[in-house]
Each structure stands twice: as structure tokens, then as C-alpha cells.
Design a protein around this motif. Structure first.
Motif, PDB file in Angstrom:
ATOM      1  N   ARG A  88       0.858  -1.227   0.035  1.00  0.00           N
ATOM      2  CA  ARG A  88       0.016  -0.039  -0.051  1.00  0.00           C
ATOM      3  C   ARG A  88       0.806   1.360  -0.150  1.00  0.00           C
ATOM      4  NH1 ARG A  88      -3.531  -3.159   3.712  1.00  0.00           N
ATOM      5  NH2 ARG A  88      -2.713  -1.662   5.485  1.00  0.00           N
ATOM      6  N   LEU A  89       1.789   1.187   0.795  1.00  0.00           N
ATOM      7  CA  LEU A  89       2.770   2.300   0.775  1.00  0.00           C
ATOM      8  C   LEU A  89       3.589   2.758  -0.332  1.00  0.00           C
ATOM      9  CD1 LEU A  89       4.283   4.650   2.059  1.00  0.00           C
ATOM     10  CD2 LEU A  89       5.926   2.866   3.015  1.00  0.00           C
ATOM     11  N   VAL A  90       4.038   1.455  -1.305  1.00  0.00           N
ATOM     12  CA  VAL A  90       4.444   1.746  -2.586  1.00  0.00           C
ATOM     13  C   VAL A  90       3.592   2.185  -3.459  1.00  0.00           C
ATOM     14  CG1 VAL A  90       5.809   0.225  -4.388  1.00  0.00           C
ATOM     15  CG2 VAL A  90       6.518  -0.017  -2.154  1.00  0.00           C
ATOM     16  N   ALA A  91       2.464   1.584  -3.469  1.00  0.00           N
ATOM     17  CA  ALA A  91       1.444   1.934  -4.420  1.00  0.00           C
ATOM     18  C   ALA A  91       0.958   3.509  -4.294  1.00  0.00           C
ATOM     19  CB  ALA A  91       0.383   1.066  -4.311  1.00  0.00           C
ATOM     20  N   GLU A 129       7.860   5.383   9.799  1.00  0.00           N
ATOM     21  CA  GLU A 129       9.286   5.435   9.765  1.00  0.00           C
ATOM     22  C   GLU A 129       9.572   4.105   9.586  1.00  0.00           C
ATOM     23  OE1 GLU A 129      12.906   6.971   8.554  1.00  0.00           O
ATOM     24  OE2 GLU A 129      11.104   8.001   8.661  1.00  0.00           O
ATOM     25  N   ALA A 130       9.250   3.111  10.506  1.00  0.00           N
ATOM     26  CA  ALA A 130       9.898   1.786  10.791  1.00  0.00           C
ATOM     27  C   ALA A 130       9.329   1.057   9.285  1.00  0.00           C
ATOM     28  CB  ALA A 130       9.200   1.090  11.753  1.00  0.00           C
ATOM     29  N   LEU A 131       8.336   1.355   8.693  1.00  0.00           N
ATOM     30  CA  LEU A 131       7.710   0.889   7.617  1.00  0.00           C
ATOM     31  C   LEU A 131       8.499   1.178   6.234  1.00  0.00           C
ATOM     32  CD1 LEU A 131       5.497  -0.614   5.935  1.00  0.00           C
ATOM     33  CD2 LEU A 131       4.292   1.299   5.938  1.00  0.00           C
ATOM     34  N   VAL A 132       9.112   2.574   6.266  1.00  0.00           N
ATOM     35  CA  VAL A 132       9.998   3.061   5.279  1.00  0.00           C
ATOM     36  C   VAL A 132      11.108   2.260   5.324  1.00  0.00           C
ATOM     37  CG1 VAL A 132      11.013   5.040   4.455  1.00  0.00           C
ATOM     38  CG2 VAL A 132       8.752   5.158   4.986  1.00  0.00           C
ATOM     39  N   MET A 133      11.879   2.108   6.502  1.00  0.00           N
ATOM     40  CA  MET A 133      12.935   1.275   6.455  1.00  0.00           C
ATOM     41  C   MET A 133      12.792  -0.092   6.227  1.00  0.00           C
ATOM     42  SD  MET A 133      14.066   2.715  10.216  1.00  0.00           S
ATOM     43  CE  MET A 133      15.673   1.711  10.522  1.00  0.00           C
ATOM     44  N   ARG A 189      12.896   0.091   2.274  1.00  0.00           N
ATOM     45  CA  ARG A 189      14.333   0.327   1.835  1.00  0.00           C
ATOM     46  C   ARG A 189      15.281  -1.078   1.835  1.00  0.00           C
ATOM     47  NH1 ARG A 189      14.462   5.845   5.234  1.00  0.00           N
ATOM     48  NH2 ARG A 189      13.809   7.343   3.251  1.00  0.00           N
ATOM     49  N   ARG A 190      14.967  -1.640   2.885  1.00  0.00           N
ATOM     50  CA  ARG A 190      15.720  -2.972   2.759  1.00  0.00           C
ATOM     51  C   ARG A 190      15.434  -3.980   1.903  1.00  0.00           C
ATOM     52  NH1 ARG A 190      15.344  -2.457   8.628  1.00  0.00           N
ATOM     53  NH2 ARG A 190      13.475  -3.840   8.903  1.00  0.00           N
ATOM     54  N   LYS A 191      14.196  -3.764   1.392  1.00  0.00           N
ATOM     55  CA  LYS A 191      13.678  -4.815   0.248  1.00  0.00           C
ATOM     56  C   LYS A 191      13.795  -4.207  -1.164  1.00  0.00           C
ATOM     57  CE  LYS A 191      10.111  -7.252   2.878  1.00  0.00           C
ATOM     58  NZ  LYS A 191       8.656  -7.676   2.984  1.00  0.00           N
ATOM     59  N   LEU A 192      13.690  -2.972  -1.260  1.00  0.00           N
ATOM     60  CA  LEU A 192      13.799  -2.169  -2.506  1.00  0.00           C
ATOM     61  C   LEU A 192      15.014  -1.559  -3.119  1.00  0.00           C
ATOM     62  CD1 LEU A 192      10.222  -0.227  -2.494  1.00  0.00           C
ATOM     63  CD2 LEU A 192      10.696  -2.603  -3.319  1.00  0.00           C
ATOM     64  N   GLY A 193      15.759  -1.425  -1.926  1.00  0.00           N
ATOM     65  CA  GLY A 193      17.060  -0.602  -2.118  1.00  0.00           C
ATOM     66  C   GLY A 193      17.036   0.726  -1.336  1.00  0.00           C
ATOM     67  N   ALA A 194      18.297   1.026  -0.842  1.00  0.00           N
ATOM     68  CA  ALA A 194      18.271   2.115   0.240  1.00  0.00           C
ATOM     69  C   ALA A 194      18.078   3.512  -0.258  1.00  0.00           C
ATOM     70  CB  ALA A 194      19.720   2.299   0.854  1.00  0.00           C
ATOM     71  N   VAL A 230      13.233   4.937  -1.589  1.00  0.00           N
ATOM     72  CA  VAL A 230      12.339   6.005  -0.942  1.00  0.00           C
ATOM     73  C   VAL A 230      13.114   7.057  -0.442  1.00  0.00           C
ATOM     74  CG1 VAL A 230      10.552   6.242   0.758  1.00  0.00           C
ATOM     75  CG2 VAL A 230      10.631   4.059  -0.582  1.00  0.00           C
ATOM     76  N   GLU A 231      12.781   8.393  -1.027  1.00  0.00           N
ATOM     77  CA  GLU A 231      13.545   9.313  -0.556  1.00  0.00           C
ATOM     78  C   GLU A 231      12.825  10.057   0.599  1.00  0.00           C
ATOM     79  OE1 GLU A 231      15.043  13.785  -2.399  1.00  0.00           O
ATOM     80  OE2 GLU A 231      14.165  12.189  -3.892  1.00  0.00           O
ATOM     81  N   THR A 232      13.605  10.655   1.430  1.00  0.00           N
ATOM     82  CA  THR A 232      12.933  11.492   2.599  1.00  0.00           C
ATOM     83  C   THR A 232      13.279  12.815   2.474  1.00  0.00           C
ATOM     84  OG1 THR A 232      13.229   9.534   4.379  1.00  0.00           O
ATOM     85  CG2 THR A 232      12.848  11.778   5.235  1.00  0.00           C
ATOM     86  N   ARG A 233      12.389  13.620   2.651  1.00  0.00           N
ATOM     87  CA  ARG A 233      12.584  15.204   2.417  1.00  0.00           C
ATOM     88  C   ARG A 233      12.180  15.568   4.045  1.00  0.00           C
ATOM     89  NH1 ARG A 233      12.190  17.525  -2.784  1.00  0.00           N
ATOM     90  NH2 ARG A 233      13.184  16.030  -4.316  1.00  0.00           N
ATOM     91  N   ARG A 234      13.105  15.715   4.630  1.00  0.00           N
ATOM     92  CA  ARG A 234      13.126  16.157   6.112  1.00  0.00           C
ATOM     93  C   ARG A 234      12.050  17.291   6.083  1.00  0.00           C
ATOM     94  NH1 ARG A 234      13.755  11.739   9.022  1.00  0.00           N
ATOM     95  NH2 ARG A 234      15.790  10.788   8.379  1.00  0.00           N
TER      96      ARG A 234
END
Length: 221
Positions: A156-159, A191-195, A198-203, A206-210
Motif C-alpha cells: 500500500r505504501l509503495v502503490a 518510519e519503521a515501515l519505510v526502513m 528500503r531493505r527490500k527495494l534498495g536504500a 524511497v527518498e525522505t525530504r526532512r
């Protein structure tokens, strides 16, 4: 994506909710017009499935109120009213699509996917975003051409990020669209979901804009 189903027949409402949940949606169900108007006017939904024959406030009146208040979410009308004049009235009131009863759940899901894509400005059934290919028809994700196994929440997050690939999506919007009412709904869980992604898709996918949010990163030239 959060979807509001407005249907006063419990069996039909359950069947619709099950089909849309299986297709990756987070589904809220209401059975009367007044509650439907309030929910659609105060909460953000990626799609509303709206029956016209509702107790209390008629579905057409609900739709007109939403549009008069500037609510722009796509609305798919369901109804047993089958004349062309009634279909025209619903579309003129602001509906985006119309599905007469009885219908196949497969068609409902296909129309749901198309409406959500079009509302994000995407015409193709398969979404290309940075190094990712997302196919909502079978909830499949490729990263640089390689299939990736994702949990329903990760998908859901990726989509959602892929649908909105041209902008940074704020955390509060992602939390609202990704989680059910019984789930943990806070920035730490996101944030834990995004991490994990990144481990599955590549670091670098998913880009973070602080201070702003997240987006799918553009490929580096």
C-alpha cells in the motif's frame, strides 16, 4: 488507499468491502446518507463507492453536498436505478463513474483502480515510478525489473507513493491512507515501515525530504 463504501444493504456492503480490501484498500462502510455526508466531508478518501438509494439523505443529495463544499474525491455510483436519465443526473451532479446493480465484483474493482489512477493523473494500468514498476491488477512490484515480495502494508505504501510520484507526500497523508482505525497510526510506525521497504527495494528508492515527507526517488543519470 482509504475507500468509503456507502451502502445500506449489509450483505452487499460486506461483499464490496471484502473485494476492495483484497485489492489493497482500507475500507470504511456506512449505511445511511447523513453519516456518509459527514464522513466524506471531514475525512480524506481516495475513492467513494456511493449507493443512491439510502435511508435518510439520498445518495444524490450527499454527492451534491460534497461537490458544493469542494470535496473532489472520485465517486463511483452504485444503484438499481437503471434509466439513462438517472445516470446522466448522477454524472451531472459530480459522479465520476456509474455502475448499475447487479454487477460483478471484478468490474467494480477494475473501475476502482481506474478512478484512483485517473485522479492521480495516470492513464496506464501499470505505474512506472523511478526504478519501480507497480501493477495494481495483481498487486505486484518490480524493483529495477526484479519482482519484490511485499506485505500488504508495504505494498500500500509503495502503490500510494507511485501514484503520487510527482510530489512529496506528507507523513500525515500517508498515515491516513495506509492504516485502518485499529492500526498503529503514528510517525514512528511509518518510519519503521519505510526502513523495511528500503531493505527490500534498495536504500535509495524511497527518498525522505526532512520536514516535508516521502517520495519515490528519480533514477540517477
Amino acid at each position: 488507499m482509504r475507500i468509503l463504501v456507502v451502502e445500506d444493504e449489509p450483505r452487499i456492503a460486506r461483499d464490496i468491502a471484502a473485494a476492495l480490501t483484497a485489492a489493497g484498500g482500507i475500507v470504511d462502510v456506512v449505511g445511511d446518507g447523513e453519516e456518509a455526508w459527514f464522513r466524506g466531508d471531514t475525512e480524506d478518501y481516495a475513492l467513494v463507492v456511493l449507493d443512491l438509494g439510502l435511508p435518510g439523505l439520498d445518495g444524490l443529495a450527499v454527492l451534491k453536498r460534497w461537490r458544493n463544499n469542494g470535496r473532489q474525491m472520485p465517486v463511483l455510483i452504485l444503484t438499481a436505478r437503471g434509466t439513462w436519465a438517472e445516470r446522466v443526473e448522477g454524472i451531472d451532479a459530480g459522479a465520476d463513474d456509474y455502475l448499475p446493480k447487479p454487477f460483478r465484483m471484478e468490474e467494480l474493482v477494475a473501475r476502482m483502480r481506474a478512478l484512483i489512477r485517473r485522479s492521480a493523473g495516470i492513464g496506464s494500468a501499470v505505474i512506472e515510478a523511478g526504478p519501480l514498476t507497480v501493477d495494481p491488477r495483481d498487486m505486484r512490484v518490480l524493483a529495477r525489473g526484479v519482482p519484490v515480495s511485499l506485505s500488504p502494508l508495504e505494498y500500500r505504501l509503495v502503490a500510494y507513493l507511485a501514484l503520487h510520484k510527482d510530489r512529496v507526500v506528507p507523513p500525515h497523508e500517508l498515515i491516513d491512507q495506509l492504516y485502518g482505525t485499529d492500526d498503529a497510526r503514528d510517525a514512528n510506525a511509518l518510519e519503521a515501515l519505510v526502513m523495511r521497504l528500503r531493505r527490500k527495494l534498495g536504500a535509495d528508492v524511497v527518498e525522505t525530504r526532512r520536514g516535508f515527507g516521502y517520495r519515490i526517488a528519480e533514477p540517477r543519470s
